[in-house]
Design an enzyme around this catalytic site. Structure first.
Site, PDB file in Angstrom:
ATOM      1  CG  HIS A 289      15.249  -3.025 -39.509  1.00 53.63           C
ATOM      2  ND1 HIS A 289      15.176  -1.913 -40.311  1.00 53.63           N
ATOM      3  CD2 HIS A 289      16.158  -2.717 -38.537  1.00 53.63           C
ATOM      4  CE1 HIS A 289      15.994  -0.980 -39.872  1.00 53.63           C
ATOM      5  NE2 HIS A 289      16.597  -1.451 -38.785  1.00 53.63           N
ATOM      6  CG  HIS A 304      22.564  -4.770 -37.992  1.00 57.42           C
ATOM      7  ND1 HIS A 304      23.543  -3.812 -38.052  1.00 57.42           N
ATOM      8  CD2 HIS A 304      21.392  -4.093 -37.886  1.00 57.42           C
ATOM      9  CE1 HIS A 304      23.002  -2.610 -37.981  1.00 57.42           C
ATOM     10  NE2 HIS A 304      21.697  -2.757 -37.877  1.00 57.42           N
ATOM     11  CE  LYS A 347      23.662  -0.062 -41.455  1.00 58.20           C
ATOM     12  NZ  LYS A 347      22.297   0.165 -40.964  1.00 58.20           N
TER      13      LYS A 347
END
Length: 413
Positions: A289, A304, A347
């Site tokens: 994730h 990220h 995003k």
């Protein structure tokens, strides 16, 4: 302000509401399919386009943001338990409290007596005292977080030098622009990256992990023996760094771990242990994730990491739209808040450390997950304050009740 995950619950702290998207164009759903593209040869100096005034306006939004939630079971919520929190100092944003004065103030968590009272799990000699996660002697203070984060920042010997990366941030998006899905930056974000960085052991072992995942949630992950070896190799390489050894020594001093082997085993479970983020399938992990990225309900979730972004942008499957925050650092690591699409999946508000080593990001997120799970973790890097937000996955546990990492990301000061 914060960058990062889907937000649906009004509360304190983060500004990250993301509107669901219609179905995107068809594209590969397995990162194993995303390989092979020419490098970007153009060089330029690291530039930043955010003015001081604009940055300050974004920072002022921090107190008026929303905390992150999940409509299914409220998985991303601040803890309402004293498990692992005995002796922690008062924090206004906490839902309930575990410090000794909370009884007089009538704001203790309901289970404070069980975890922190005499003979409780958090008491010296209690059932969990050997683990240290609830012991008051193992609590981590705000000052310790600030000091240790500065030390880890100084120990990031594998980080990029200013000449190793040239960014082209282009359009600075205002608060009313982050959700409109408009590409206001015609050029890639990365003009140049010195890929000699990727030959370093922690980088090389990290990159090998990125093609191990099905990015769509709801699809069972099939972990091969080779992929397990790659996970072990990455953990071995990061533990060979001075940065991660410093983190371990600190955590051992807090009675969190009795040996390096115990620490490695827990890192493996909290980051790589599989759980269900979809329809009951073991389809997700904290590492997937946070660092590799996922797609859930038509939008990008997690994702990220700057290395992952650069490699996919180089392949032409990530399209950079704009940035909404550019950190105050003039060396690496830096922090960037950004908008982008991944094969048409959007995003709206993402974030990444730019130019840090894999061990720095991995170590800092681990520290914050252990010290402040479910809450903002206040740190200092190079004299500049910032926060990291982590959340535990609440629908599954391992090792007698320990939590997997659901997400972790950097926020602005």
């Amino acid at each position: 302000m914060s960058f990062g995950e889907v937000g649906v619950q009004p509360a304190r702290g983060a500004l990250a509401a993301i509107t669901p998207l219609p179905p995107p164009p068809a594209g590969p759903t397995n990162s194993r399919e995303l390989r092979g593209a020419p490098a970007l040869p153009t060089r330029s100096r690291h530039s930043r386009s955010a003015s001081r005034g604009t940055m300050e306006r974004w920072m002022l939004l921090l107190g008026a943001g929303i905390a992150l939630g999940c409509a299914s079971g409220h998985l991303y919520t601040a803890p309402d338990s004293c498990e692992g929190r005995c002796g922690e100092p008062f924090r206004e944003e906490d839902e309930c409290h575990c410090h000794p004065e909370c009884e007089a103030e009538h704001n203790c968590c309901e289970d404070r007596e069980r975890h922190c009272g005499p003979g409780g799990e958090g008491a010296e000699g209690g059932a969990r005292a050997r683990e240290g996660f609830s012991s008051s002697s193992g609590s981590i203070s705000e000052q310790e977080l600030l000091q240790l984060s500065e030390q880890l920042y100084g120990l990031d010997h594998n980080k990029a030098r200013p000449s190793d990366i040239a960014l082209n941030p282009q359009h600075l998006a205002g608060p009313d622009e982050t959700g409109d899905k408009q590409d206001r930056s015609p050029q890639p974000l990365y003009k140049y990256v010195n890929e000699e960085l990727f030959a370093k052991p922690t980088y090389a072992s990290f990159i090998k992990l990125l093609d191990n995942y099905q990015r769509a949630t709801g699809r069972e992950e099939e972990v091969t023996a080779e992929e397990l070896r790659e996970q072990e190799r990455f953990l071995e390489e990061v533990m060979n760094t001075e940065l991660m050894r410093k983190l371990f020594v600190f955590l051992r001093g807090k009675s969190r771990y009795g040996s390096e082997q115990e620490f490695l085993q827990d890192l493996n479970q909290m980051w790589f242990g599989l759980y269900s983020r979809g329809d009951g399938e073991r389809d997700s992990s904290g590492f997937e994730h946070v660092f590799s990225g996922e797609v859930k309900k038509g939008k990008v979730s997690g994702f990220h990491n700057w290395i992952r972004f650069y490699l996919l942008e180089k392949q032409g499957v990530v399209n950079y739209f704009s940035h909404n925050f550019n950190g105050p650092w003039d060396t690496y690591p830096d922090v960037l808040g950004l908008q982008f699409s991944w094969d048409g999946f959007y995003k709206e508000v993402g974030s990444a450390f730019i130019g840090c080593s894999p061990e720095f990001e991995f170590g800092l997120y681990t520290l914050c997950f252990l010290a402040r799970p479910g809450r903002a973790c206040h740190l200092s890097l190079g004299g500049h304050r910032l926060s990291v937000q982590t959340y535990p996955w609440t629908k599954a546990t391992y090792g007698g009740g320990r939590r997997f990492i659901a997400t972790a990301y950097v926020m602005s000061p």
